[in-house]
Motif scaffolding. Structure first.
Motif, mmCIF file in Angstrom:
data_model
loop_
_atom_site.group_PDB
_atom_site.id
_atom_site.type_symbol
_atom_site.label_atom_id
_atom_site.label_comp_id
_atom_site.label_asym_id
_atom_site.label_seq_id
_atom_site.Cartn_x
_atom_site.Cartn_y
_atom_site.Cartn_z
ATOM 1 N N GLY A 1 0.801 -1.224 0.000
ATOM 2 C CA GLY A 1 0.000 0.000 0.000
ATOM 3 C C GLY A 1 0.830 1.268 0.000
ATOM 4 O O GLY A 1 0.288 2.365 -0.149
ATOM 5 N N GLY A 2 2.145 1.133 0.169
ATOM 6 C CA GLY A 2 3.025 2.294 0.122
ATOM 7 C C GLY A 2 2.867 3.231 1.308
ATOM 8 O O GLY A 2 2.206 2.919 2.307
ATOM 9 N N LEU A 3 3.480 4.401 1.191
ATOM 10 C CA LEU A 3 3.452 5.367 2.286
ATOM 11 C C LEU A 3 2.067 5.976 2.495
ATOM 12 O O LEU A 3 1.758 6.448 3.591
ATOM 13 C CB LEU A 3 4.490 6.469 2.049
ATOM 14 N N GLN A 4 1.232 5.968 1.463
ATOM 15 C CA GLN A 4 -0.128 6.457 1.657
ATOM 16 C C GLN A 4 -0.885 5.567 2.643
ATOM 17 O O GLN A 4 -1.660 6.049 3.480
ATOM 18 C CB GLN A 4 -0.887 6.516 0.333
ATOM 19 N N ALA A 5 -0.633 4.249 2.571
ATOM 20 C CA ALA A 5 -1.259 3.333 3.527
ATOM 21 C C ALA A 5 -0.776 3.642 4.938
ATOM 22 O O ALA A 5 -1.558 3.606 5.901
ATOM 23 C CB ALA A 5 -0.940 1.885 3.163
ATOM 24 N N VAL B 1 1.762 17.037 10.030
ATOM 25 C CA VAL B 1 3.182 16.642 10.081
ATOM 26 C C VAL B 1 3.337 15.363 10.899
ATOM 27 O O VAL B 1 4.219 15.248 11.738
ATOM 28 C CB VAL B 1 4.091 17.769 10.646
ATOM 29 N N THR B 2 2.470 14.394 10.648
ATOM 30 C CA THR B 2 2.662 13.097 11.267
ATOM 31 C C THR B 2 3.923 12.468 10.679
ATOM 32 O O THR B 2 4.489 12.953 9.701
ATOM 33 C CB THR B 2 1.470 12.158 11.004
ATOM 34 N N ARG B 3 4.367 11.364 11.287
ATOM 35 C CA ARG B 3 5.590 10.725 10.816
ATOM 36 C C ARG B 3 5.474 10.338 9.346
ATOM 37 O O ARG B 3 6.452 10.401 8.598
ATOM 38 C CB ARG B 3 5.897 9.497 11.687
ATOM 39 N N ALA B 4 4.285 9.936 8.896
ATOM 40 C CA ALA B 4 4.116 9.558 7.496
ATOM 41 C C ALA B 4 4.448 10.710 6.568
ATOM 42 O O ALA B 4 5.132 10.533 5.552
ATOM 43 C CB ALA B 4 2.682 9.078 7.251
ATOM 44 N N GLU B 5 3.980 11.912 6.906
ATOM 45 C CA GLU B 5 4.287 13.074 6.069
ATOM 46 C C GLU B 5 5.777 13.392 6.081
ATOM 47 O O GLU B 5 6.363 13.748 5.052
ATOM 48 C CB GLU B 5 3.489 14.300 6.535
ATOM 49 N N LEU C 1 -10.506 1.800 8.826
ATOM 50 C CA LEU C 1 -9.248 1.311 8.266
ATOM 51 C C LEU C 1 -9.485 0.178 7.272
ATOM 52 O O LEU C 1 -8.840 0.118 6.216
ATOM 53 C CB LEU C 1 -8.321 0.862 9.386
ATOM 54 N N LEU C 2 -10.397 -0.721 7.585
ATOM 55 C CA LEU C 2 -10.723 -1.790 6.635
ATOM 56 C C LEU C 2 -11.233 -1.206 5.322
ATOM 57 O O LEU C 2 -10.899 -1.700 4.233
ATOM 58 C CB LEU C 2 -11.771 -2.731 7.234
ATOM 59 N N HIS C 3 -11.991 -0.148 5.418
ATOM 60 C CA HIS C 3 -12.569 0.469 4.216
ATOM 61 C C HIS C 3 -11.492 1.114 3.344
ATOM 62 O O HIS C 3 -11.436 0.861 2.130
ATOM 63 C CB HIS C 3 -13.624 1.495 4.602
ATOM 64 N N VAL C 4 -10.618 1.929 3.943
ATOM 65 C CA VAL C 4 -9.631 2.640 3.120
ATOM 66 C C VAL C 4 -8.565 1.700 2.561
ATOM 67 O O VAL C 4 -7.953 1.992 1.534
ATOM 68 C CB VAL C 4 -8.951 3.795 3.901
ATOM 69 N N LYS D 1 -1.290 -2.806 9.294
ATOM 70 C CA LYS D 1 -0.104 -3.110 8.501
ATOM 71 C C LYS D 1 0.116 -4.626 8.461
ATOM 72 O O LYS D 1 0.473 -5.185 7.420
ATOM 73 C CB LYS D 1 1.134 -2.415 9.061
ATOM 74 N N ALA D 2 -0.114 -5.280 9.592
ATOM 75 C CA ALA D 2 -0.004 -6.742 9.623
ATOM 76 C C ALA D 2 -1.052 -7.387 8.730
ATOM 77 O O ALA D 2 -0.754 -8.345 7.994
ATOM 78 C CB ALA D 2 -0.146 -7.241 11.055
ATOM 79 N N PHE D 3 -2.296 -6.885 8.762
ATOM 80 C CA PHE D 3 -3.357 -7.452 7.922
ATOM 81 C C PHE D 3 -2.989 -7.366 6.438
ATOM 82 O O PHE D 3 -3.273 -8.289 5.666
ATOM 83 C CB PHE D 3 -4.677 -6.715 8.153
#
Length: 441
Positions: free
Chosen positions: A89-93, A276-280, A423-426, A119-121
């Motif tokens: 899913g990459g960094l967007q996930a 500015v979360t860690r993902a960003e 989360l399941l939806h996105v 992430k595990a799923f």
């Protein structure tokens, strides 16, 4: 004699790190072929990384063939070692994993809490495919997994695939050894820490310098000095002195999510509100890294890579491969089957523990009973992890919800369901094991 390593997720920004690790160990681990495998969507990145890897090999003057492919089964032919550093899913996930829990007042983090569950799923079904392919194509090879959540993913492969030559690695134990080395002003190689627990939930029970027990001194430094052995992706908060005295063990940086929950949540919610979360942050770091990687003059691992949270993981991954290849019988910290090492936990679960590394794999060093101060927390975390694996394998919604409510970072039964459903939806395109009826909620 050929020695082939396959890197699945080869287009990762981490790849120059592991390339540096191979080049440093070439005399002990004379790899002849390195194949970078990625998905078609990652074509641009894997081409950039392959070109940089070739320049690094040329600069080092080593006889190593570097190539890339999108055909995983073809790459696995004749493999001796396979490393996995994938991000389904990459960094967007990752951004979803962080931001959706934070929106509901929960910690959002890629390997802990609700984010780690998702992430595990996404990851476990892909890792089981890889393991099945290795079982059929290169059954004698070793799978060295760095993909997070490393302990959970490793346990899923161990217990739900026919392939058993799998070891999970993490850079946190190495970071902790380096931090202790700085305390005593000695190289990390002279430091031995007895690690007890699970991946990202491991404790340092004993500290040895040159074989001498220096635990009391290490704890004194940790309590009274300004000490930080956190990786780049975790901003360290000062530990409560009484907490450290009572624990009388080294915590690892990820423990702040559990034992400093309020402070971390406040900081992370502020980051979420300002985008500015860690993902960003990682997205910006990645963009800058790949611009740098494209320079035809770059032929070494750039220092900027250390800003990524997994920096120095090659010390763990390459050390394990080198020791298996040479039957070194040295002690390293890995994720492997318990088999009675920690008597409080099931034999078939995966733990993070010191092990003697042999040509036949890791031989974990006995721990016995967990210290009383941490036993309850570790038993709970292990039961939560096992629910995550079962849900990831079966796509059972009730097990997924059970995993959520058993995680200490998921603080409400109602919010657990709301966050799980969102989360399941996105992530529905990367969750084939869950039914459409579940993910469309």
């Amino acid at each position: 004699m050929a020695l082939k390593v396959v890197i699945i997720g080869g287009g990762s920004s981490y790849t120059p790190e592991i390339m540096e690790g191979f080049l440093k160990r070439y005399e002990q681990f004379p790899v002849t072929d390195i194949v970078l495998v990625d998905v078609k969507a990652g074509e641009e990145k894997v081409k950039i990384v392959t070109a940089l890897a070739k320049r690094m090999v040329l600069k080092a003057g080593k006889d190593i063939r570097v190539s890339y492919t999108f055909n995983r089964k073809e790459a696995l032919q004749g493999a001796d070692f396979v490393t996995t550093q994938i991000r389904v899913g990459g960094l967007q996930a990752r951004a979803y994993d962080e931001r959706i829990p934070l929106k509901h007042g929960m910690i959002g983090q890629e390997t802990n809490g609700a984010g780690g569950i998702m992430k595990a799923f996404r990851t476990i079904p892909v890792m089981l495919e890889i393991a099945q392919e290795m079982h059929e194509i290169c059954p004698d090879a070793w799978l060295i997994n760095f993909t997070n959540p490393a302990g959970i993913v490793t346990e899923a492969v161990m217990n739900h695939s026919p392939f058993k030559n799998v070891i999970g690695v993490c850079n946190i134990p190495f970071n902790m050894r380096s931090g202790v080395g700085e305390l005593f002003q000695v190289p990390a190689e002279r430091v031995m820490i007895e690690f007890v627990g699970l991946n990202h939930f491991v404790f340092g029970r004993k500290v040895y310098i040159d074989g001498v027990d220096r635990t009391a001194e290490a704890m004194h430094h940790l309590i009274y000095d300004d000490v930080d052995y956190s990786p780049a992706n975790i901003v360290a908060l000062p530990w409560n002195k009484q907490f450290l005295k009572t624990l009388n063990m080294l915590p690892n940086p990820y423990h702040q999510y559990y034992f400093q929950h309020e402070q971390v949540l406040k900081k992370d919610v502020e980051a979420y509100q300002t985008n500015v979360t860690r993902a960003e942050v990682v997205m910006e770091v990645e963009e800058a890294l790949f611009k740098k990687y494209q320079s035809p003059n770059l032929d070494v691992k750039p220092e900027e890579l250390e800003q990524r949270g997994g920096a120095y993981y090659s010390e763990a991954a390459c050390n394990v491969m080198t020791s298996i290849y040479n039957n070194s019988m040295d002690v390293q910290t890995v994720n492997t089957l318990n088999n009675g090492t920690i008597t409080d936990l099931p034999a078939d679960c995966v733990i993070e523990v010191n092990s003697v590394i042999t040509a036949s794999g890791p031989m974990p060093l006995s721990i016995g009973n967990l210290p009383a101060v941490i036993s309850g927390a570790i038993v709970q975390m292990k039961q939560y992890e096992r629910l995550v694996v079962e849900a990831a394998v079966t796509g059972d919604y009730s097990k997924a919800y059970a995993a959520m409510i058993m995680n200490p970072l998921v603080t409400s039964d109602d919010k657990a369901q709301v966050v799980l459903d969102e989360l399941l939806h996105v992530h529905q395109s990367n969750l084939p094991q869950f039914s459409k009826e579940v993910v469309k909620q």
